[in-house]
Design a protein around this motif. Structure first.
Motif, PDB file in Angstrom:
ATOM      1  N   ASN A  41       1.231  -0.839  -0.054  1.00 42.48           N
ATOM      2  CA  ASN A  41      -0.271   0.323  -0.163  1.00 42.48           C
ATOM      3  C   ASN A  41       0.450   1.459   0.005  1.00 42.48           C
ATOM      4  OD1 ASN A  41      -2.732  -0.810   0.189  1.00 42.48           O
ATOM      5  ND2 ASN A  41      -1.535  -2.258   1.925  1.00 42.48           N
ATOM      6  N   ASP A  42       1.768   0.789   0.774  1.00 42.40           N
ATOM      7  CA  ASP A  42       3.030   2.587   0.752  1.00 42.40           C
ATOM      8  C   ASP A  42       3.208   2.661  -0.683  1.00 42.40           C
ATOM      9  OD1 ASP A  42       4.446   4.433   1.386  1.00 42.40           O
ATOM     10  OD2 ASP A  42       5.553   3.136   2.552  1.00 42.40           O
ATOM     11  N   PRO A  43       2.678   4.312  -1.240  1.00 45.56           N
ATOM     12  CA  PRO A  43       3.439   4.532  -2.086  1.00 45.56           C
ATOM     13  C   PRO A  43       5.081   4.809  -2.755  1.00 45.56           C
ATOM     14  CG  PRO A  43       1.993   6.221  -1.454  1.00 45.56           C
ATOM     15  CD  PRO A  43       2.138   4.945  -0.293  1.00 45.56           C
ATOM     16  N   SER A  44       5.742   4.961  -1.860  1.00 46.93           N
ATOM     17  CA  SER A  44       6.983   4.633  -1.695  1.00 46.93           C
ATOM     18  C   SER A  44       7.654   3.062  -2.633  1.00 46.93           C
ATOM     19  CB  SER A  44       7.725   4.665  -0.531  1.00 46.93           C
ATOM     20  OG  SER A  44       7.180   4.346   0.562  1.00 46.93           O
ATOM     21  N   PHE A  45       6.938   1.977  -2.202  1.00 49.69           N
ATOM     22  CA  PHE A  45       7.374   0.847  -2.516  1.00 49.69           C
ATOM     23  C   PHE A  45       6.377   0.728  -3.798  1.00 49.69           C
ATOM     24  CE2 PHE A  45       8.369   0.438   1.596  1.00 49.69           C
ATOM     25  CZ  PHE A  45       9.441   0.216   1.781  1.00 49.69           C
ATOM     26  N   VAL A  46       6.235   1.300  -4.825  1.00 49.99           N
ATOM     27  CA  VAL A  46       5.557   1.398  -6.073  1.00 49.99           C
ATOM     28  C   VAL A  46       6.357   0.137  -7.299  1.00 49.99           C
ATOM     29  CG1 VAL A  46       5.936   4.176  -7.324  1.00 49.99           C
ATOM     30  CG2 VAL A  46       4.091   2.207  -8.064  1.00 49.99           C
ATOM     31  N   ARG A  47       7.634   0.596  -6.783  1.00 46.38           N
ATOM     32  CA  ARG A  47       8.149  -0.059  -7.796  1.00 46.38           C
ATOM     33  C   ARG A  47       8.622  -1.453  -7.546  1.00 46.38           C
ATOM     34  NH1 ARG A  47       8.546   3.716 -10.021  1.00 46.38           N
ATOM     35  NH2 ARG A  47       6.964   3.770 -11.345  1.00 46.38           N
ATOM     36  N   THR A  48       8.383  -2.006  -6.649  1.00 44.71           N
ATOM     37  CA  THR A  48       8.447  -2.965  -5.751  1.00 44.71           C
ATOM     38  C   THR A  48       7.368  -3.745  -6.069  1.00 44.71           C
ATOM     39  OG1 THR A  48       9.984  -2.262  -3.848  1.00 44.71           O
ATOM     40  CG2 THR A  48       8.746  -4.768  -4.296  1.00 44.71           C
ATOM     41  N   ARG A  49       6.414  -2.594  -6.349  1.00 43.65           N
ATOM     42  CA  ARG A  49       4.585  -3.867  -6.269  1.00 43.65           C
ATOM     43  C   ARG A  49       5.171  -4.342  -7.938  1.00 43.65           C
ATOM     44  NH1 ARG A  49       2.985  -0.234  -2.472  1.00 43.65           N
ATOM     45  NH2 ARG A  49       1.843   1.132  -3.967  1.00 43.65           N
ATOM     46  N   GLU A  50       5.266  -3.515  -9.128  1.00 40.27           N
ATOM     47  CA  GLU A  50       6.066  -3.382 -10.244  1.00 40.27           C
ATOM     48  C   GLU A  50       6.614  -4.024 -10.614  1.00 40.27           C
ATOM     49  OE1 GLU A  50       5.148   1.277 -11.370  1.00 40.27           O
ATOM     50  OE2 GLU A  50       7.026   0.165 -11.535  1.00 40.27           O
ATOM     51  N   ASN A  51       7.907  -4.595 -10.405  1.00 41.94           N
ATOM     52  CA  ASN A  51       8.704  -5.481 -10.019  1.00 41.94           C
ATOM     53  C   ASN A  51       8.171  -6.787  -9.867  1.00 41.94           C
ATOM     54  OD1 ASN A  51      10.554  -3.751 -11.235  1.00 41.94           O
ATOM     55  ND2 ASN A  51      11.573  -3.596  -9.523  1.00 41.94           N
ATOM     56  N   GLY A  52       7.876  -6.831  -8.851  1.00 37.48           N
ATOM     57  CA  GLY A  52       6.941  -8.157  -8.562  1.00 37.48           C
ATOM     58  C   GLY A  52       5.691  -9.006  -8.860  1.00 37.48           C
ATOM     59  N   ALA A  53       5.257  -7.916  -9.976  1.00 37.66           N
ATOM     60  CA  ALA A  53       4.395  -8.198 -10.445  1.00 37.66           C
ATOM     61  C   ALA A  53       4.627  -8.951 -11.643  1.00 37.66           C
ATOM     62  CB  ALA A  53       3.120  -7.334 -10.784  1.00 37.66           C
ATOM     63  N   GLU A  54       5.800  -8.429 -12.311  1.00 36.42           N
ATOM     64  CA  GLU A  54       6.549  -8.887 -13.601  1.00 36.42           C
ATOM     65  C   GLU A  54       6.881  -9.573 -13.039  1.00 36.42           C
ATOM     66  OE1 GLU A  54       8.456  -6.059 -15.652  1.00 36.42           O
ATOM     67  OE2 GLU A  54       6.705  -4.703 -15.676  1.00 36.42           O
ATOM     68  N   PHE A  55       7.515 -10.242 -11.940  1.00 29.15           N
ATOM     69  CA  PHE A  55       8.028 -10.969 -11.867  1.00 29.15           C
ATOM     70  C   PHE A  55       7.307 -12.381 -11.681  1.00 29.15           C
ATOM     71  CE2 PHE A  55       9.431 -14.356  -8.872  1.00 29.15           C
ATOM     72  CZ  PHE A  55      10.953 -15.045  -8.934  1.00 29.15           C
ATOM     73  N   THR A  98       4.435  -1.963 -25.627  1.00 28.41           N
ATOM     74  CA  THR A  98       3.414  -0.622 -25.356  1.00 28.41           C
ATOM     75  C   THR A  98       3.079  -1.058 -24.331  1.00 28.41           C
ATOM     76  OG1 THR A  98       2.309  -2.619 -25.506  1.00 28.41           O
ATOM     77  CG2 THR A  98       2.890  -1.413 -26.929  1.00 28.41           C
ATOM     78  N   SER A  99       3.099  -1.835 -23.425  1.00 28.60           N
ATOM     79  CA  SER A  99       2.603  -1.552 -22.013  1.00 28.60           C
ATOM     80  C   SER A  99       2.985  -0.800 -20.962  1.00 28.60           C
ATOM     81  CB  SER A  99       2.349  -3.375 -20.929  1.00 28.60           C
ATOM     82  OG  SER A  99       1.792  -4.216 -22.251  1.00 28.60           O
ATOM     83  N   LEU A 100       2.595  -0.770 -19.774  1.00 26.44           N
ATOM     84  CA  LEU A 100       3.192   0.080 -18.603  1.00 26.44           C
ATOM     85  C   LEU A 100       3.894  -0.575 -18.255  1.00 26.44           C
ATOM     86  CD1 LEU A 100       0.205   2.385 -17.134  1.00 26.44           C
ATOM     87  CD2 LEU A 100       1.912   2.706 -19.181  1.00 26.44           C
ATOM     88  N   ARG A 101       5.251  -0.015 -17.382  1.00 24.73           N
ATOM     89  CA  ARG A 101       5.869  -1.176 -16.127  1.00 24.73           C
ATOM     90  C   ARG A 101       5.006  -1.584 -15.435  1.00 24.73           C
ATOM     91  NH1 ARG A 101      11.392   0.465 -13.260  1.00 24.73           N
ATOM     92  NH2 ARG A 101      11.051  -0.815 -11.754  1.00 24.73           N
ATOM     93  N   GLY A 102       5.262  -2.718 -14.398  1.00 27.95           N
ATOM     94  CA  GLY A 102       4.825  -3.209 -13.874  1.00 27.95           C
ATOM     95  C   GLY A 102       3.255  -4.475 -14.700  1.00 27.95           C
ATOM     96  N   GLN A 103       2.957  -4.410 -15.861  1.00 28.04           N
ATOM     97  CA  GLN A 103       1.835  -4.604 -16.678  1.00 28.04           C
ATOM     98  C   GLN A 103       2.675  -5.275 -17.408  1.00 28.04           C
ATOM     99  OE1 GLN A 103      -1.209  -1.951 -17.219  1.00 28.04           O
ATOM    100  NE2 GLN A 103      -1.052  -1.188 -15.400  1.00 28.04           N
ATOM    101  N   ARG A 104       3.870  -5.328 -17.960  1.00 30.16           N
ATOM    102  CA  ARG A 104       5.129  -5.777 -19.333  1.00 30.16           C
ATOM    103  C   ARG A 104       4.531  -7.471 -19.593  1.00 30.16           C
ATOM    104  NH1 ARG A 104      10.123  -3.425 -19.133  1.00 30.16           N
ATOM    105  NH2 ARG A 104       9.870  -4.227 -16.764  1.00 30.16           N
TER     106      ARG A 104
END
Length: 249
Positions: A41-55, A98-104
């Protein structure tokens, strides 16, 4: 980190203390790190969430491919196949521009020429990569999916394991849509031959060419056996079996 000198040696977690053993000694440390709720939930961890989703997506794509190939993979794989496949799928996913980061998506990455090239030549068993086992030339026909060998001499053009008396060849074509997870596979006939100096010309042609959205993967498999009293037995739990992606279309 503190060393535990007490009489009672504990291993495990009690409240926020973790007891563990290292090099024959007992230690205790306080649990730390960022909470799961904060990461989610923390906005400061948005990159972590994106990386986790793509992983997670890349890992699922690798699992999808392994399961779609079915028994072929079960007969020819190494202990690190899942992690190697994850790395390969991550590279393919990165080609989605074409997809946003975290959704590639792997499905969009493999639609590119570069994505197909990454998967082409992939060996499912690094204990027996195709290039170190087969030294006979072959041709591939994309219209029929056939793999043809001309004047193939097994005893001279195969790196076969000690004790092997026979080998089998089989090809397959897999239609796989990484987006919808739809898959269909067709096999060639299984060709079993003695490891001898007798030349042979073998053509492996799949029974059909499944098609649709997604990609077609053409694979080639070699498996080795030892014949004892007329019965062929696979060698060392199929450690020496080969399974390689020949082409991706």
């Amino acid at each position: 980190m503190a060393k535990a000198n007490g009489f009672l040696k504990i291993e495990g977690t009690i409240d926020d203390l973790t007891f563990y053993k290292k090099d024959g000694k007992n230690f205790v440390r306080r649990k730390g790190g960022v909470s799961r709720e904060r990461i989610l939930n923390d906005p400061s961890f948005v990159r972590t969430r994106e990386n986790g989703a793509e992983f997670a997506h890349s890992a699922n794509a690798g699992k999808l491919l392994r399961f779609a190939l079915g028994t072929l993979v079960f007969k020819a794989k190494d202990s690190k196949l899942a992690s190697r496949m994850l790395q390969t799928m991550s590279k393919i996913k990165n080609l989605d521009t074409t997809s946003l980061r975290g959704q590639r998506r792997v499905g969009l990455g493999i639609a590119t020429t570069e994505g197909k090239q990454i998967l082409k030549g992939f060996d499912f068993n690094l204990n027996a990569p195709l290039k170190s086992v087969l030294f006979a030339p072959f041709t591939f026909d994309s219209l029929t999916g056939s793999i043809s060998f001309d004047t193939f001499i097994p005893a001279e053009q195969l790196q076969f394991p000690q004790g092997a008396t026979h080998f089998s060849m089989q090809s397959a074509v897999l239609h796989l849509d990484f987006e919808t997870e739809e898959a269909e596979i067709a096999y060639s006939a299984l060709v079993n031959l003695p490891i001898s100096h007798v030349p042979n010309s073998t053509v492996l042609t799949p029974s059909s060419l499944p098609a649709g959205n997604g990609v077609q993967l053409f694979v080639l498999m070699f498996s080795f056996y030892q014949e004892v009293n007329g019965v062929q037995y696979s060698l060392k739990n199929e450690t020496f079996n080969v399974l390689t992606v020949i082409e991706v279309l």
